[in-house]
Design a protein around this motif. Sequence first.
Motif, PDB file in Angstrom:
ATOM      1  N   TRP A   1       0.893  -1.258   0.024  1.00  0.00           N
ATOM      2  CA  TRP A   1      -0.052   0.128  -0.058  1.00  0.00           C
ATOM      3  C   TRP A   1       0.794   1.272  -0.011  1.00  0.00           C
ATOM      4  N   PHE A   2       1.913   1.176   0.750  1.00  0.00           N
ATOM      5  CA  PHE A   2       2.757   2.368   0.870  1.00  0.00           C
ATOM      6  C   PHE A   2       3.364   2.857  -0.485  1.00  0.00           C
ATOM      7  N   ARG A   3       4.032   1.582  -1.116  1.00  0.00           N
ATOM      8  CA  ARG A   3       4.606   1.887  -2.402  1.00  0.00           C
ATOM      9  C   ARG A   3       3.689   2.093  -3.422  1.00  0.00           C
ATOM     10  N   GLY A   4       2.460   1.875  -3.307  1.00  0.00           N
ATOM     11  CA  GLY A   4       1.422   2.494  -4.290  1.00  0.00           C
ATOM     12  C   GLY A   4       1.005   3.797  -4.050  1.00  0.00           C
ATOM     13  N   ARG A   5       1.399   4.472  -2.909  1.00  0.00           N
ATOM     14  CA  ARG A   5       0.890   5.792  -2.836  1.00  0.00           C
ATOM     15  C   ARG A   5       1.911   6.530  -3.624  1.00  0.00           C
ATOM     16  N   THR A   6       1.575   8.007  -3.839  1.00  0.00           N
ATOM     17  CA  THR A   6       2.154   8.879  -4.598  1.00  0.00           C
ATOM     18  C   THR A   6       3.352   9.338  -3.541  1.00  0.00           C
ATOM     19  N   LEU A   7       4.403  10.122  -4.183  1.00  0.00           N
ATOM     20  CA  LEU A   7       5.542  10.554  -3.582  1.00  0.00           C
ATOM     21  C   LEU A   7       5.181  11.431  -2.432  1.00  0.00           C
ATOM     22  N   ARG A   8       4.134  12.309  -2.862  1.00  0.00           N
ATOM     23  CA  ARG A   8       3.742  13.282  -1.917  1.00  0.00           C
ATOM     24  C   ARG A   8       3.121  12.658  -0.359  1.00  0.00           C
ATOM     25  N   THR A   9       2.318  11.791  -0.968  1.00  0.00           N
ATOM     26  CA  THR A   9       1.419  11.102   0.249  1.00  0.00           C
ATOM     27  C   THR A   9       2.735  10.226   1.203  1.00  0.00           C
ATOM     28  N   ARG A  10       3.716   9.662   0.516  1.00  0.00           N
ATOM     29  CA  ARG A  10       4.703   8.909   1.252  1.00  0.00           C
ATOM     30  C   ARG A  10       5.507   9.922   2.041  1.00  0.00           C
ATOM     31  N   LEU A  11       5.847  11.140   1.546  1.00  0.00           N
ATOM     32  CA  LEU A  11       6.629  11.943   2.415  1.00  0.00           C
ATOM     33  C   LEU A  11       5.697  12.500   3.621  1.00  0.00           C
ATOM     34  N   ALA A  12       4.326  12.715   3.488  1.00  0.00           N
ATOM     35  CA  ALA A  12       3.467  13.133   4.509  1.00  0.00           C
ATOM     36  C   ALA A  12       3.534  12.028   5.606  1.00  0.00           C
ATOM     37  N   VAL A  13       3.530  10.833   4.934  1.00  0.00           N
ATOM     38  CA  VAL A  13       3.273   9.799   5.937  1.00  0.00           C
ATOM     39  C   VAL A  13       4.610   9.398   6.751  1.00  0.00           C
TER      40      VAL A  13
END
Length: 474
Positions: free
Chosen positions: A10-22
């Motif tokens: 799930w984490f890899r499937g998110r956008t880079l912006r979302t991953r940075l926020a998470v």
Amino acid sequence: MKRLGRLTGWFRGRTLRTRLAVLTAAAVAVAIAVAAAACWFLVRDNLYEQVRSGLADAPPPTAGRGDFPLYCGTSAEDALAKVPTNSRAHPYRWDTQLVTKDGTVCFPAGSSAALKTEPADFSSTGTVYREGTYLDGRSAMVRVQHASADGTAAVLLTASPIEGVQDSLQNLALLMAGVAGLGVIGAGVTGRLVARSALKPVDDLTDAVEHIARTEEVGTTIPVHGKDEIARLSTSFNSMSTALLNSRERQTRLIADAGHELRTPLTSLRTNVDLLIRSDETGRALPPATRQKLLGNMKAQMQELTVLIGDLLQLSRPDSPRPGGAPAVVAFHEIVDRAVERGRLRGPGLRFEVAVEPWYVRGDAAALERAVVNLLDNAVKYSPPGGPVAVELRQGRLVVRDHGPGIPADELPYVFDRFWRSPSSRQLPGSGLGLSIVAQTVRETDGEVALGPAPDGGAGTQATMRLPGRSDRP
């Protein structure tokens, strides 16, 4: 493991912006949790230390003192029942009881609370502090000391309630949990804003790449701000885009120049072929001498086309290393000797003055021989009949010198350009690609090449080629 795998997917499937926020929120959450836990344990230890310090200051009561009587029983409940309800309060502000090893429990006057004893109390040595409980379930901090009652081994328990301390710690834990939750939420929002701001150059870069892919308009650049990694990426993209534009322009210019150079011999061939066809169709045969001359011209023009196409193929080779790895070591002096023999055939009336020393280089033997032959072709083409052509190779420096008319100083900067030909030599055979091939071959071998007037001030031109290598075979 499966849950961890699904979470990772799930984490890899998110956008880079979302991953940075998470990741930002997670990092802040861990930092807050560690800080809150450290703070809570520090406060707890401090509060408990204060309670222990208070117990340490409590003087032990003296059994049998008249003003401080003890009431004993076989159990804590039995002993407490013997304490008069109208007795004055004992001078202690701590709860105290004496427990003998045979189970007798004694309380001073004014006592109203009993403590639970533990078997370890009788086996411990010195003064020990532990957490304990009253019989009614309340928590307490207990000081355990060894004593003696009428010659019987006993322990003296002095306690202070810690319910207030525990309530304070519980409230502190709730407060820190709330602050941590707000911090994580704030970190998530802040991380989202920071990611959006930090990735704005990446969005611009993506838009530029998509624009190039959609319109094929190479050369598009994006503004660069600062000197961080994003700025370096933007600068690299701008350099790549500019290099692609220059490459396309060179390709377009090469095609246009090649078309222009090919047009002349093709037009001449077409004219000669049309003349021969018309002669056959009309039945008016050309004189044998004229026909022979036309055929000779056609052969010369076809040879010129062959040379031109070969030169174009040579120039179209990529500059990148070949799949076989590093180039092989070749004997450059032997290449020069072979090129000189070919030069003698092309200029039979010229005198070749050759002085060649051994020199070994890494490179393509065929390409290097073609480059040396091109230099000799220029010397042969411009040398006067019977004139000398000097060829010298010493310590990797090859010099080819003729005694022709030379090259004007204002034309020297253009001699290595593709299809460039001096106005004074337009009538001579050639495509203007020979020196371009020399420059490309020398560049691929990490060498240098230059063309200029004769150094002694005499007539002619001197070409100098320097190639890295060594005088003995590696």
